[in-house]
Design a protein around this motif. Structure first.
Motif, PDB file in Angstrom:
ATOM      1  N   LEU A  84      89.645  70.465  82.253  1.00 41.72           N
ATOM      2  CA  LEU A  84      89.574  71.046  83.590  1.00 41.72           C
ATOM      3  C   LEU A  84      88.661  72.270  83.613  1.00 41.72           C
ATOM      4  O   LEU A  84      88.565  73.002  82.639  1.00 41.72           O
ATOM      5  CB  LEU A  84      90.977  71.476  84.048  1.00 41.72           C
ATOM      6  CG  LEU A  84      92.018  70.375  84.180  1.00 41.72           C
ATOM      7  CD1 LEU A  84      93.367  70.988  84.554  1.00 41.72           C
ATOM      8  CD2 LEU A  84      91.600  69.338  85.210  1.00 41.72           C
TER       9      LEU A  84
ATOM     10  N   TRP B 105      89.361  61.940  91.523  1.00 39.87           N
ATOM     11  CA  TRP B 105      90.059  62.913  92.359  1.00 39.87           C
ATOM     12  C   TRP B 105      91.574  62.790  92.241  1.00 39.87           C
ATOM     13  O   TRP B 105      92.287  63.782  92.385  1.00 39.87           O
ATOM     14  CB  TRP B 105      89.665  62.745  93.826  1.00 39.87           C
ATOM     15  CG  TRP B 105      88.285  63.187  94.136  1.00 39.87           C
ATOM     16  CD1 TRP B 105      87.741  64.435  93.951  1.00 39.87           C
ATOM     17  CD2 TRP B 105      87.242  62.395  94.685  1.00 39.87           C
ATOM     18  NE1 TRP B 105      86.435  64.459  94.358  1.00 39.87           N
ATOM     19  CE2 TRP B 105      86.104  63.223  94.819  1.00 39.87           C
ATOM     20  CE3 TRP B 105      87.154  61.062  95.103  1.00 39.87           C
ATOM     21  CZ2 TRP B 105      84.896  62.751  95.340  1.00 39.87           C
ATOM     22  CZ3 TRP B 105      85.959  60.599  95.611  1.00 39.87           C
ATOM     23  CH2 TRP B 105      84.851  61.441  95.728  1.00 39.87           C
TER      24      TRP B 105
ATOM     25  N   LEU C 214      92.995  65.124  89.782  1.00 34.21           N
ATOM     26  CA  LEU C 214      92.970  66.507  90.254  1.00 34.21           C
ATOM     27  C   LEU C 214      94.026  66.757  91.320  1.00 34.21           C
ATOM     28  O   LEU C 214      94.668  67.813  91.340  1.00 34.21           O
ATOM     29  CB  LEU C 214      91.581  66.839  90.802  1.00 34.21           C
ATOM     30  CG  LEU C 214      90.445  66.826  89.777  1.00 34.21           C
ATOM     31  CD1 LEU C 214      89.115  67.095  90.458  1.00 34.21           C
ATOM     32  CD2 LEU C 214      90.697  67.862  88.689  1.00 34.21           C
TER      33      LEU C 214
END
Length: 430
Positions: free
Chosen positions: A255, A280, A283
């Motif tokens: 990250l 995504w 995340l």
């Protein structure tokens, strides 16, 4: 795909090419690297022109997280091991100079430039952090060890660089591009010698600089075996904590963090283009875990050209093309690498010596472990039976369900669901 938090900036518009032209230097590609080449050539009073197929910085640059740093992961232990102390030190000096140049240019423009400390952290290996610190000490540079960071999880340790930076890349572009000799919506279809062919005329140039992200000329330089592309994803969170710095995981698939105004930019979910990854969704899951009270305001993605040895290719396009130059393979560090490229290539076309040229020489050895992985990936995808083939070199395309695109695992070209080109090195639709 969504739009990045940098979109909507008032970037100047430039005319399309009309008729035949002659110039001393032609720059092909109007991303950050191409613009900075133009910026430095303008300062030097050189006759140049830049051609961009779409709008300037409408490709990879608009989706950067815009960290300006000489700390490119845990790279210095690797550089000392593979290149030696002297070349590793030159790499560090080149990127530190890039940070300083941004700081100097940004003093007089409004682009959200902020000095920030930079951190590379590891969640599972203290030894790799210690090895990096030892390598940096050999280079005579000051870095610090940290074991407590403003992140929502524990780390084994981190390497801290002082006095790095971040900014709004498109505000920067809006300022520096004014007054440059740029032609937009002017696609270079092919090069015949030193003549560039477009739909709107021919351009004769004494020297050519290619800054098209992934080089589009296949017959020179072997870039299709020297690089692959890697996709990364970002979400902008409102209501998350200020991490007060720029952070990246030592792992390529970890990250990254930085703040921009009221937003926290959380990056990750990365994977080789054409392969599967967290994207995504990874995340968003992590945002719910670490920042449960935040809201996602933007989500965007980008991709990076990855070189064989972690060092960009900046210099003469190939040994057989003395008047053609290239900047590519920025390995996720496009901001500092673009400034290095602008300075180095402007010196080269002017015939000036630049002490960093040997470090970034595109014709250096390709005998690296990554070469085998690239060749294997290409062989597998050539042999894969499918009706969707990449027009670049014929590899099988893979469907990317999250981004609804056809992606090439060999070299990273991407196409929308209707087959229209999104990312190069391909130059045509499916």
């Amino acid at each position: 795909m969504g739009s990045s938090c940098w979109n909507g900036r008032d970037i100047p518009k430039f005319e399309r090419l009309s008729g035949d032209k002659k110039t001393e230097v032609l720059i092909i590609g109007g991303g950050m690297a191409g613009l900075l080449c133009a910026y430095w050539l303008e300062k030097a009073g050189v006759d140049y022109m830049l051609c961009e197929a779409d709008r300037i910085c409408s490709g990879i640059t608009k989706n950067t997280t815009a960290k300006i740093s000489s700390q490119h992961g845990l790279i210095y232990a690797k550089l000392v091991r593979e290149f030696g102390v002297d070349k590793a030190k030159l790499y560090l000096e080149a990127n530190e100079e890039a940070v300083r140049e941004y700081r100097r240019i940004c003093e007089n423009i409004d682009c959200g430039f902020e000095n920030k400390d930079s951190f590379v952290y590891s969640r599972n290996s203290l030894r790799e952090i210690e090895n990096e610190l030892a390598a940096i000490a050999k280079l005579g540079y000051r870095a610090e060890f940290c074991d407590s960071l403003s992140l929502p999880f524990k780390v084994e340790g981190a390497v801290k660089f002082h006095n790095q930076a971040q900014f709004d890349p498109l505000k920067f572009v809006a300022n520096i591009s004014r007054g440059l000799n740029i032609f937009e919506h002017t696609k270079i279809k092919e090069l015949i010698g030193n003549t560039a062919i477009t739909d709107r005329g021919k351009i004769e140039a004494e020297k050519i600089i290619v800054t098209t992200h992934f080089p589009f000329i296949n017959k020179h330089g072997c870039y299709f075996v020297k690089m692959y592309q890697h996709r990364s994803y970002v979400i902008a969170l409102e209501g998350a904590e200020d991490v007060n710095g720029i952070y990246v995981d030592a792992s390529q698939n970890g990250l990254s963090f930085r703040n921009y105004g009221k937003y926290l930019l959380l990056g990750g979910g990365s994977h080789r283009t054409g392969k599967k990854g967290g994207c995504w969704q990874e995340l968003e899951d992590l945002a719910r875990k670490y920042y449960p009270h935040s809201q996602i305001k933007y989500r965007f993605a980008t991709q990076d050209c990855m070189s064989l040895d972690g060092v960009p290719y900046i210099g003469q396009y190939s040994k057989n093309t003395p008047n053609m130059f290239v900047a590519t393979g920025f390995n996720k560090w496009g901001m500092s690498s673009s400034m290095v490229a602008g300075k180095l290539l402007s010196d080269m076309v002017l015939g000036k010596e630049n002490k960093y040229a040997t470090v970034f020489d595109p014709s250096r050895t390709i005998l690296r472990a990554q070469l085998g992985a690239n060749l294997f990936e290409t062989a597998v995808n050539f042999a894969t039976p499918t009706t969707k083939r990449c027009p670049h070199l014929g590899c099988a395309l893979k469907w990317n369900a999250q981004e609804r695109s056809w992606d090439c695992p060999c070299h990273g070209s991407r196409f929308n669901e209707h087959g229209q080109l999104i990312d190069n090195p391909a130059t045509d639709d499916i």
